[in-house]
Write a protein that holds these residues in place. Structure first.
Motif, PDB file in Angstrom:
ATOM      1  N   GLU A   7      14.584  44.201 -21.067  1.00 37.24           N
ATOM      2  CA  GLU A   7      15.291  45.437 -20.791  1.00 37.24           C
ATOM      3  C   GLU A   7      15.861  45.398 -19.380  1.00 37.24           C
ATOM      4  N   MET A   8      16.822  46.283 -19.117  1.00 39.44           N
ATOM      5  CA  MET A   8      17.448  46.308 -17.805  1.00 39.44           C
ATOM      6  C   MET A   8      16.447  46.656 -16.705  1.00 39.44           C
ATOM      7  N   TYR A   9      15.502  47.547 -17.019  1.00 46.97           N
ATOM      8  CA  TYR A   9      14.558  47.932 -15.974  1.00 46.97           C
ATOM      9  C   TYR A   9      13.654  46.756 -15.601  1.00 46.97           C
ATOM     10  N   GLN A  10      13.454  45.811 -16.549  1.00 41.62           N
ATOM     11  CA  GLN A  10      12.646  44.639 -16.236  1.00 41.62           C
ATOM     12  C   GLN A  10      13.394  43.699 -15.292  1.00 41.62           C
ATOM     13  N   TYR A  11      14.690  43.496 -15.555  1.00 44.26           N
ATOM     14  CA  TYR A  11      15.483  42.711 -14.614  1.00 44.26           C
ATOM     15  C   TYR A  11      15.462  43.363 -13.234  1.00 44.26           C
ATOM     16  N   ARG A  12      15.574  44.675 -13.230  1.00 37.00           N
ATOM     17  CA  ARG A  12      15.578  45.396 -11.960  1.00 37.00           C
ATOM     18  C   ARG A  12      14.260  45.186 -11.208  1.00 37.00           C
ATOM     19  N   SER A 115       1.725  45.914 -25.540  1.00 37.05           N
ATOM     20  CA  SER A 115       2.551  45.145 -24.607  1.00 37.05           C
ATOM     21  C   SER A 115       3.602  46.020 -23.940  1.00 37.05           C
ATOM     22  N   SER A 116       4.151  46.986 -24.670  1.00 35.73           N
ATOM     23  CA  SER A 116       5.146  47.877 -24.067  1.00 35.73           C
ATOM     24  C   SER A 116       4.518  48.732 -22.978  1.00 35.73           C
ATOM     25  N   VAL A 117       3.263  49.155 -23.196  1.00 33.44           N
ATOM     26  CA  VAL A 117       2.551  49.919 -22.169  1.00 33.44           C
ATOM     27  C   VAL A 117       2.248  49.028 -20.970  1.00 33.44           C
ATOM     28  N   ARG A 118       1.815  47.806 -21.243  1.00 37.58           N
ATOM     29  CA  ARG A 118       1.487  46.881 -20.155  1.00 37.58           C
ATOM     30  C   ARG A 118       2.709  46.600 -19.291  1.00 37.58           C
ATOM     31  N   ARG A 119       3.864  46.350 -19.930  1.00 36.93           N
ATOM     32  CA  ARG A 119       5.076  46.082 -19.154  1.00 36.93           C
ATOM     33  C   ARG A 119       5.491  47.300 -18.335  1.00 36.93           C
ATOM     34  N   TYR A 120       5.315  48.481 -18.898  1.00 35.18           N
ATOM     35  CA  TYR A 120       5.670  49.701 -18.171  1.00 35.18           C
ATOM     36  C   TYR A 120       4.777  49.864 -16.938  1.00 35.18           C
ATOM     37  N   LEU A 121       3.481  49.585 -17.098  1.00 32.38           N
ATOM     38  CA  LEU A 121       2.557  49.687 -15.968  1.00 32.38           C
ATOM     39  C   LEU A 121       2.866  48.631 -14.912  1.00 32.38           C
ATOM     40  N   GLN A 122       3.253  47.436 -15.347  1.00 32.57           N
ATOM     41  CA  GLN A 122       3.629  46.395 -14.395  1.00 32.57           C
ATOM     42  C   GLN A 122       4.850  46.809 -13.588  1.00 32.57           C
ATOM     43  N   ALA A 123       5.793  47.465 -14.250  1.00 31.35           N
ATOM     44  CA  ALA A 123       6.987  47.933 -13.546  1.00 31.35           C
ATOM     45  C   ALA A 123       6.622  48.994 -12.512  1.00 31.35           C
TER      46      ALA A 123
END
Length: 328
Positions: A7-12, A115-123
């Motif tokens: 997702e774009m927020y991950q690139y960011r 995994s979606s929760v984990r990525r959100y917390l990492q962000a």
């Protein structure tokens, strides 16, 4: 990983971490992206000046164009986003990601994966890095004290089995340490360990930093803790200041926290003790021969701590002989 959608927020967030100085390896360890993808993102970000903190972060549209994302994909948001405020609150309270995922399912019928929760917390964590400060000390300025759980010892002479605690005092500048196994955390034990530690060091530091054990502090608080009377008299007699830390802030005495862990992980395993006195004899020999040579990460890591003592650490004169209180 190769077919995973980004997702774009991950690139960011990857670019934000690069702007803060994270390496590709560190970003890969966070499982935000792999090292190869991090390298590719870094090359593009560098060529466009995005890694310069003085420049503004690019908009999502610009990111989408650079990373060959469709305009529809650039608008994709995390499934966790509708619950973002609550998730951020839970994360700030230290609640684990698995628990947050289960709570979202239970409360809102959340259909996303863990995994979606984990990525959100990492962000979230990447956008709000935790700052840390290295505490600096002068020679003879401070010692740190703590108890840790020791082994269960069975006395071969009496057959009695009993729990033990390991008392550790670490000189904050040199990390030279004193350690002793005891059967309890009573006031007389606490005071006796201090006396024997000062005798082993050959002096008394200007201050002693402690947690809030009941043998030393009768009422813990942030600003004005109540010191146990016998311990206050001990400090007066030896001439050191008591520095009681606020509750639940062990990082402020990291020297002794690491010292306790070092004793528990490097001395206690694979040893047999016939009695408490035998255990303490082994511990004293280990501290004198091996314990002071443990690796250090502060500026005095150039040699064993005992050499630092020999180079002239200035302690206050030991007042053991003048301290007329009975300490066992």
């Amino acid at each position: 990983m190769a077919n995973r959608r980004f997702e774009m927020y991950q690139y960011r967030q990857v670019i934000v971490r690069m702007r803060l100085g994270d390496t590709d390896r560190a970003i890969a360890r966070s499982k935000l992206v792999g090292r190869k993808k991090a390298k590719a993102i870094r090359e593009i970000a560098w060529s466009r000046g995005w890694l310069n903190p003085a420049n503004d972060m690019p908009a999502d549209e610009e990111l989408a164009n650079c990373f060959s994302q469709s305009s529809a994909r650039s608008q994709t948001t995390s499934l966790v986003e509708p619950y973002g405020e609550e998730v951020k609150k839970w994360n700030g309270e230290g609640i684990q990601g698995i628990t947050i995922h289960q709570a979202l399912i239970r409360k809102y019928g959340f259909t996303g994966s863990y995994s979606s929760v984990r990525r959100y917390l990492q962000a979230i964590d990447a956008a709000n890095p935790e700052a840390s400060t290295v505490l600096d000390f002068e020679p003879g300025d401070s010692a740190q004290v703590d108890f840790g759980m020791g082994p269960v010892i069975t006395d071969v002479y009496t057959g009695e089995s009993f729990k033990t605690w390991v008392f550790v005092m670490v000189l904050a500048w040199s990390r030279h340490q004193y350690a002793e196994l005891v059967r309890d955390q009573k006031v007389e034990t606490w005071l006796g360990c201090h006396r024997r530690a000062f005798e082993a060091f050959g002096g008394v530091p200007a201050g002693v930093t402690i947690d809030n054990p009941k043998c030393a502090i009768t009422r813990a608080c942030y600003h004005d803790p109540d010191v146990q009377r016998a311990y206050a008299e001990c400090a007066e007699g030896f001439g050191f200041l008591i520095n009681a830390l606020p509750p639940r802030e062990p990082k402020k005495k990291g020297r002794v926290e690491a010292g306790v862990k070092y004793v528990k992980s490097n001395f206690l395993p694979l040893r047999e003790f016939r009695s408490l006195s035998d255990a303490n004899q082994q511990l004293t020999e280990w501290v004198g021969v091996l314990g002071i040579f443990r690796p250090k990460t502060t500026k005095c890591s150039g040699g064993p701590a005992i050499r630092a003592l020999q180079r002239g650490i200035t302690f206050l004169v030991c007042l053991v002989a003048n301290y007329d209180k009975s300490i066992t």
